[in-house]
Design an enzyme around this catalytic site. Sequence first.
Site, PDB file in Angstrom:
ATOM      1  N   MET A  18       0.838  -1.192   0.000  1.00 50.91           N
ATOM      2  CA  MET A  18       0.000   0.000   0.000  1.00 50.91           C
ATOM      3  C   MET A  18       0.880   1.252   0.000  1.00 50.91           C
ATOM      4  O   MET A  18       2.031   1.218   0.431  1.00 50.91           O
ATOM      5  CB  MET A  18      -0.885   0.012   1.255  1.00 50.91           C
ATOM      6  CG  MET A  18      -1.859  -1.130   1.290  1.00 50.91           C
ATOM      7  SD  MET A  18      -3.152  -0.978   0.056  1.00 50.91           S
ATOM      8  CE  MET A  18      -4.500  -0.424   1.084  1.00 50.91           C
ATOM      9  N   CYS A  19       0.327   2.326  -0.444  1.00 50.85           N
ATOM     10  CA  CYS A  19       1.058   3.575  -0.567  1.00 50.85           C
ATOM     11  C   CYS A  19       0.637   4.520   0.551  1.00 50.85           C
ATOM     12  O   CYS A  19      -0.179   4.173   1.388  1.00 50.85           O
ATOM     13  CB  CYS A  19       0.761   4.214  -1.904  1.00 50.85           C
ATOM     14  SG  CYS A  19       0.855   3.044  -3.268  1.00 50.85           S
ATOM     15  N   GLN A  20       1.219   5.695   0.556  1.00 49.84           N
ATOM     16  CA  GLN A  20       0.748   6.721   1.473  1.00 49.84           C
ATOM     17  C   GLN A  20       0.564   8.029   0.729  1.00 49.84           C
ATOM     18  O   GLN A  20       1.269   8.306  -0.249  1.00 49.84           O
ATOM     19  CB  GLN A  20       1.722   6.889   2.647  1.00 49.84           C
ATOM     20  CG  GLN A  20       1.749   5.659   3.563  1.00 49.84           C
ATOM     21  CD  GLN A  20       2.115   5.996   5.012  1.00 49.84           C
ATOM     22  OE1 GLN A  20       2.133   7.154   5.421  1.00 49.84           O
ATOM     23  NE2 GLN A  20       2.403   4.968   5.787  1.00 49.84           N
TER      24      GLN A  20
END
Lengths: 260, 260
Positions: free
Chosen positions: B1-3
């Site tokens: 997942m990214c931020q």
Amino acid sequence: MCQLLGMNCNVPTDIVFSFTGFATRGGRTDNHNDGWGIAFFEGAGVRHFVDYQAATASPLAELIKQCPIKSKNVISHIRKATQGRVALENCHPFVREMWGRYWVFAHNGDLKEFRPELDGRFRPVGTTDSELAFCYLLQQLRKRFGDAMPALPALTVALRELCAEIASHGVFNIMLSDGSALFAHCSNHLHYLVRQYPFPVAELSDEDVIVDFSLVTTPKDRVAIIVTAPLTTNETWIAFEPGEMKVFIDGQPVEPAEYA
Amino acid sequence: MCQLLGMNCNVPTDIVFSFTGFATRGGRTDNHNDGWGIAFFEGAGVRHFVDYQAATASPLAELIKQCPIKSKNVISHIRKATQGRVALENCHPFVREMWGRYWVFAHNGDLKEFRPELDGRFRPVGTTDSELAFCYLLQQLRKRFGDAMPALPALTVALRELCAEIASHGVFNIMLSDGSALFAHCSNHLHYLVRQYPFPVAELSDEDVIVDFSLVTTPKDRVAIIVTAPLTTNETWIAFEPGEMKVFIDGQPVEPAEYA
């Protein structure tokens, strides 16, 4: 008037040497103080840097000189504003997506009474005649070829016609790339050269810099540099004819028949 | 997942403090190593930086920390690849022009069986579900409103519906801006705070950095920071509700009725 610099290569190459001389014209050896920009293709992606400061005063231009970015297609521009105020949205090159690719465009010149009808698909964000011409050019390509990108010969023919049409309104020296080819159209000022084996020692005309390209290349490398005015003093630059459009692929100019 | 990290302000503000903590998660305090990017609106123009290196290893990220760029709308992203290989064209944020404005978009999440029909007006250049969702979102707005950008309340309603539709395929935390407003939709992880007079002393949670904002602001300044996970240890961050979309203008969340 502005100045243009383009590079097209057969292997990813850094443009630091040419950009160093070119950027010097953005405030020191010439008066193109109203912004600058550069776009590097890297695969399908683009690194795009624009600034409304003079290139000689820009920390970003320094970074580009210090951290070489390797690319097969680069377009750069230093601006002397004619139409459109000094602002980020008016700095070249401009970028748009068409046919699932990024298209990068920069213009040197001045178009008079150029008010093409736009259908809304591509619209200028800034107020330059250049971005307007870019939007019109993409729109007309899209109209002619629809949803599918044509083969290069058909695209080249269409671009030649469109450039001639737009150039009827004034000076239209341009560079355009989709990352696979670099198209350059000349109204009055554009030069190019091809660097290949045996590589020369080149001396910049705007800075006291010399590079021996034989030390930083392999015999297979080939690099075309296209620029408003020659960048080096000891190489032979070829002037474009007025009205001429050339297509550069893998570091050299090609004729549509060659890649049909 | 990214931020994700976003900033929306009433006066152009630099994001160095927040970006410093955020970028640390791109390789040091967290494992988002697969690229990063940031886009700053400046008037109608956009400065767009993307890199497929980890933010902690990127000379460009260093430059952004050292040369503050002031902006009223900023969107940044650090990537942990789920769909789409590590490549420049897959780095967020993505930029497209619509209605004569640039639109900037970044996404955190993962969409399953999301295969919308595209009419060709906006097409992904890379291979992420995120860029596909962005293209679909712009296409649907264009279909609904035609050539003229609608007023903000109508746009907000349309975006809420579209985000809910796309979020039915998976996690769809996003930030979107046209330079006048910042839209943030939350599927599961998104927080925000508004900094205004009296300004706090803030301590980053990812770096040993403290800033006394009262020394670098005027009493009229107002700044909203929106981020995947809180950036500071001594401020109160507000969690978005799942499915919630907020619109930030001039440094604070607004409801459509307030600006109708």
